[in-house]
Motif scaffolding. Structure first.
Motif, PDB file in Angstrom:
ATOM      1  N   CYS A  13      35.219   1.521  47.279  1.00 51.10           N
ATOM      2  CA  CYS A  13      36.470   1.752  46.352  1.00 51.10           C
ATOM      3  C   CYS A  13      36.631   0.756  45.576  1.00 51.10           C
ATOM      4  N   LEU A  14      34.842  -0.232  45.958  1.00 49.24           N
ATOM      5  CA  LEU A  14      35.154  -1.544  45.225  1.00 49.24           C
ATOM      6  C   LEU A  14      34.676  -0.459  43.813  1.00 49.24           C
ATOM      7  N   LYS A  15      35.363  -0.499  42.287  1.00 46.84           N
ATOM      8  CA  LYS A  15      35.144   0.003  41.833  1.00 46.84           C
ATOM      9  C   LYS A  15      34.111  -0.526  40.467  1.00 46.84           C
ATOM     10  N   SER A  16      33.987  -1.954  40.608  1.00 47.83           N
ATOM     11  CA  SER A  16      32.957  -3.013  39.885  1.00 47.83           C
ATOM     12  C   SER A  16      32.512  -3.520  40.796  1.00 47.83           C
ATOM     13  N   LEU A  17      31.782  -2.655  41.200  1.00 44.29           N
ATOM     14  CA  LEU A  17      30.834  -3.005  41.998  1.00 44.29           C
ATOM     15  C   LEU A  17      28.870  -2.537  41.338  1.00 44.29           C
ATOM     16  N   ARG A  18      28.922  -3.101  41.259  1.00 44.17           N
ATOM     17  CA  ARG A  18      26.764  -2.737  40.608  1.00 44.17           C
ATOM     18  C   ARG A  18      26.206  -3.308  41.254  1.00 44.17           C
ATOM     19  N   PHE A  19      26.105  -3.970  42.812  1.00 35.26           N
ATOM     20  CA  PHE A  19      24.948  -4.184  43.343  1.00 35.26           C
ATOM     21  C   PHE A  19      25.377  -3.636  44.597  1.00 35.26           C
ATOM     22  N   LEU A  20      24.401  -3.426  45.507  1.00 35.12           N
ATOM     23  CA  LEU A  20      25.053  -2.892  47.401  1.00 35.12           C
ATOM     24  C   LEU A  20      24.266  -3.003  48.132  1.00 35.12           C
ATOM     25  N   SER A  21      23.877  -4.009  49.247  1.00 35.77           N
ATOM     26  CA  SER A  21      22.823  -4.363  50.298  1.00 35.77           C
ATOM     27  C   SER A  21      23.626  -4.233  51.300  1.00 35.77           C
ATOM     28  N   ILE A  22      22.762  -2.797  52.190  1.00 34.94           N
ATOM     29  CA  ILE A  22      23.422  -2.707  53.134  1.00 34.94           C
ATOM     30  C   ILE A  22      22.392  -2.664  54.837  1.00 34.94           C
ATOM     31  N   GLY A  23      22.172  -3.833  54.562  1.00 38.34           N
ATOM     32  CA  GLY A  23      20.794  -4.580  55.885  1.00 38.34           C
ATOM     33  C   GLY A  23      21.360  -5.131  57.159  1.00 38.34           C
ATOM     34  N   ALA A  24      19.664  -4.794  58.029  1.00 37.22           N
ATOM     35  CA  ALA A  24      19.912  -5.394  59.528  1.00 37.22           C
ATOM     36  C   ALA A  24      21.542  -4.690  60.223  1.00 37.22           C
ATOM     37  N   CYS A  25      22.250  -3.249  59.896  1.00 35.11           N
ATOM     38  CA  CYS A  25      23.752  -3.102  60.468  1.00 35.11           C
ATOM     39  C   CYS A  25      22.831  -2.200  61.579  1.00 35.11           C
ATOM     40  N   SER A  26      22.985  -2.430  62.607  1.00 37.50           N
ATOM     41  CA  SER A  26      21.819  -1.654  63.640  1.00 37.50           C
ATOM     42  C   SER A  26      22.959  -1.101  63.989  1.00 37.50           C
ATOM     43  N   ASN A  27      23.799  -0.829  64.186  1.00 40.41           N
ATOM     44  CA  ASN A  27      24.929   0.458  64.643  1.00 40.41           C
ATOM     45  C   ASN A  27      25.366   1.240  63.535  1.00 40.41           C
ATOM     46  N   LEU A  28      25.003   1.364  62.263  1.00 39.41           N
ATOM     47  CA  LEU A  28      25.778   2.373  61.154  1.00 39.41           C
ATOM     48  C   LEU A  28      25.491   3.545  61.553  1.00 39.41           C
ATOM     49  N   THR A  29      25.959   3.934  61.069  1.00 41.69           N
ATOM     50  CA  THR A  29      25.748   5.870  61.119  1.00 41.69           C
ATOM     51  C   THR A  29      26.132   6.147  59.761  1.00 41.69           C
ATOM     52  N   SER A  30      26.852   5.948  59.079  1.00 42.24           N
ATOM     53  CA  SER A  30      27.528   6.896  57.635  1.00 42.24           C
ATOM     54  C   SER A  30      27.061   5.658  56.981  1.00 42.24           C
ATOM     55  N   LEU A  31      26.856   5.707  55.543  1.00 38.16           N
ATOM     56  CA  LEU A  31      27.108   4.525  54.519  1.00 38.16           C
ATOM     57  C   LEU A  31      29.094   5.352  53.986  1.00 38.16           C
ATOM     58  N   PRO A  32      29.600   4.294  53.398  1.00 35.34           N
ATOM     59  CA  PRO A  32      30.782   4.361  52.790  1.00 35.34           C
ATOM     60  C   PRO A  32      31.659   6.214  52.480  1.00 35.34           C
ATOM     61  N   ARG A  33      32.909   6.646  53.176  1.00 37.33           N
ATOM     62  CA  ARG A  33      32.549   7.903  52.591  1.00 37.33           C
ATOM     63  C   ARG A  33      33.040   8.126  51.139  1.00 37.33           C
ATOM     64  N   GLU A  34      33.104   6.846  50.590  1.00 40.74           N
ATOM     65  CA  GLU A  34      34.079   6.900  49.363  1.00 40.74           C
ATOM     66  C   GLU A  34      32.840   6.666  48.156  1.00 40.74           C
ATOM     67  N   MET A  35      31.730   6.703  48.269  1.00 42.58           N
ATOM     68  CA  MET A  35      30.966   6.230  47.771  1.00 42.58           C
ATOM     69  C   MET A  35      30.447   6.818  46.572  1.00 42.58           C
ATOM     70  N   SER A  36      30.944   7.628  46.031  1.00 44.28           N
ATOM     71  CA  SER A  36      31.401   9.124  45.083  1.00 44.28           C
ATOM     72  C   SER A  36      32.487   7.920  43.815  1.00 44.28           C
ATOM     73  N   TYR A  37      33.233   6.812  44.174  1.00 49.56           N
ATOM     74  CA  TYR A  37      33.781   5.928  43.542  1.00 49.56           C
ATOM     75  C   TYR A  37      32.997   4.939  43.399  1.00 49.56           C
ATOM     76  N   LEU A  38      31.990   4.467  43.717  1.00 48.53           N
ATOM     77  CA  LEU A  38      31.289   3.676  43.739  1.00 48.53           C
ATOM     78  C   LEU A  38      30.516   3.694  41.647  1.00 48.53           C
ATOM     79  N   ALA A  39      30.862   4.021  40.625  1.00 46.60           N
ATOM     80  CA  ALA A  39      30.869   4.792  39.056  1.00 46.60           C
ATOM     81  C   ALA A  39      30.297   3.955  38.516  1.00 46.60           C
ATOM     82  N   SER A  40      29.733   1.866  38.729  1.00 47.41           N
ATOM     83  CA  SER A  40      29.523   1.344  38.244  1.00 47.41           C
ATOM     84  C   SER A  40      28.035   0.886  39.111  1.00 47.41           C
ATOM     85  N   LEU A  41      27.849   1.002  40.378  1.00 39.43           N
ATOM     86  CA  LEU A  41      26.796   1.283  40.708  1.00 39.43           C
ATOM     87  C   LEU A  41      26.159   1.187  40.585  1.00 39.43           C
TER      88      LEU A  41
END
Length: 378
Positions: free
Chosen positions: A216-244
């Motif tokens: 829900c970070l609507k101003s976000l333009r750059f997102l890096s997700i790294g070395a998350c060894s337990n993570l199984t899914s991306l944020p469910r509200e990805m479609s709200y990242l219209a500025s990404l």
């Protein structure tokens, strides 16, 4: 950017800060200011915030000071940018006489527990805070008082397990770096309150992201997700990242990009980097939403990726495609001929695909014969 030195006058119209910074970088690069940058095409491996920060330090030397020992009597009261090689009790005491500091940077320094508290209480107009690879275990909740802070770098602090909720009060924050914080148990629940955040690098032990959080970070333009060894899914509200505009996913070995069926407003990604995701066997359907915006696609070390989908032919703006270390990747889609904007194709360590493409009479060569720059590397 954090120091407000970028020109936002009418000359640049309604351009975003990152795009204005991009223009600055191109101009300085053309003038050979950055001697070590040889391929502007890999620009996104660099951090514009760091580049501008280094530029400030290099041209404003009279306002910069490096603290090398406990003896800091020669610090001018007018100093604005401080770099610490030592941060003990004596240093904290010396800081009491300073009131114009805008930057505090420390890398691989043993931090005395009084040091961050002194910085947060004394430097109310702090813009940039870099605590990188330091001995910090707990970030004081008083950080919430830094109303002018725009850039917070905490990367590679392996001792940090939790961030104070008060970090979500930093309404001016534009960049937050949590990459390499491998023991960070979770992100603050109210992280979506960082309404000005445009760049986020994160590492977390979470298996999933909280509802109404990162997505829900609507101003976000750059997102890096790294070395998350337990993570199984991306944020469910990805479609709200219209500025990404740039999404970088790396070293998430449990991540299944197909876990969530994203709906709503399509993303407008321009750059997509996918690195070392062993559970990915194909690009997922929800990536179709960036068909009209994506310009760069880089896929590396995805050991089970077998092919690119036929619908990739609809990516009319795609200019650069990189495939690296994908041993099961065996053929290019028929629709490659439709990628009329494609100018650069690099295939590295994809043995079966390389064998088929490098021969003129090969089955796949006609599909990419229109691409000006095709490179096969070993």
């Amino acid at each position: 950017m954090a120091h407000g030195i970028l020109d936002q006058s009418r000359v640049h119209g309604n351009m975003e800060l990152e795009d204005i910074g991009d223009l600055y970088f191109k101009d300085l690069w053309a003038r050979s200011f950055f001697q070590n940058v040889t391929d502007y095409g890999m620009f996104y491996k660099f951090d514009m915030h760091d580049l501008i920060h280094d530029l400030v330090q290099s041209v404003a030397q009279g306002e910069c000071f490096t603290v090398k020992s406990a003896n800091t009597e020669d610090i001018s009261e007018n100093v604005r940018h401080l770099t610490f090689l030592e941060a003990g009790q004596n240093v904290s005491t010396t800081l009491q006489k300073l009131n114009k500091v805008r930057t505090v940077a420390a890398d691989m320094v043993d931090i005395d527990e009084s040091f961050p508290n002194t910085c947060f209480s004394r430097f109310k107009y702090l813009r940039v805070l870099q605590f990188v690879r330091i001995s910090l275990q707990v970030l004081p909740s008083s950080i919430g008082s830094l109303k002018h802070l725009r850039y917070l770098d905490l990367k590679y602090n392996e001792a940090i397990k939790k961030l104070p909720d008060e970090i979500c009060k930093l309404q001016s924050l534009q960049a937050l770096k949590l990459a390499g914080c491998v023991n960070l148990e979770e992100l603050p629940r109210d992280i979506s309150k960082l309404i000005c955040l445009t760049s986020l690098w994160l590492t977390t032990k979470q298996t999933s992201f909280a509802h109404s959080g990162v997505g829900c970070l609507k101003s976000l333009r750059f997102l890096s997700i790294g070395a998350c060894s337990n993570l199984t899914s991306l944020p469910r509200e990805m479609s709200y990242l219209a500025s990404l505009r740039t999404l970088w996913i790396e070293e998430c070995k449990q991540l299944d990009l197909g876990n969530v069926n994203y709906q709503g407003t399509p993303l407008r990604l321009q750059n997509l980097y996918i690195i070392n995701l062993p559970r990915m066997v194909a690009l997922l359907e929800w990536f179709k939403g960036v068909a009209n915006t994506l310009q760069l696609l880089s896929i590396s070390r995805c050991e089970n990726l077998e092919a690119l989908p036929e619908w990739l032919a609809s990516f009319t703006l795609l200019r650069k495609l990189f495939l690296d270390s994908c041993p099961k990747f065996s053929s290019l889609p028929e629709g490659m001929r439709s990628l009329t904007s494609l100018r650069k194709l690099v295939i590295d360590d994809c043995p079966e695909l390389e064998r088929r493409c490098q021969c003129d009479i090969g089955e796949d060569w006609p599909k990419i014969s229109h691409v000006p720059h095709v490179s096969f590397q070993y």
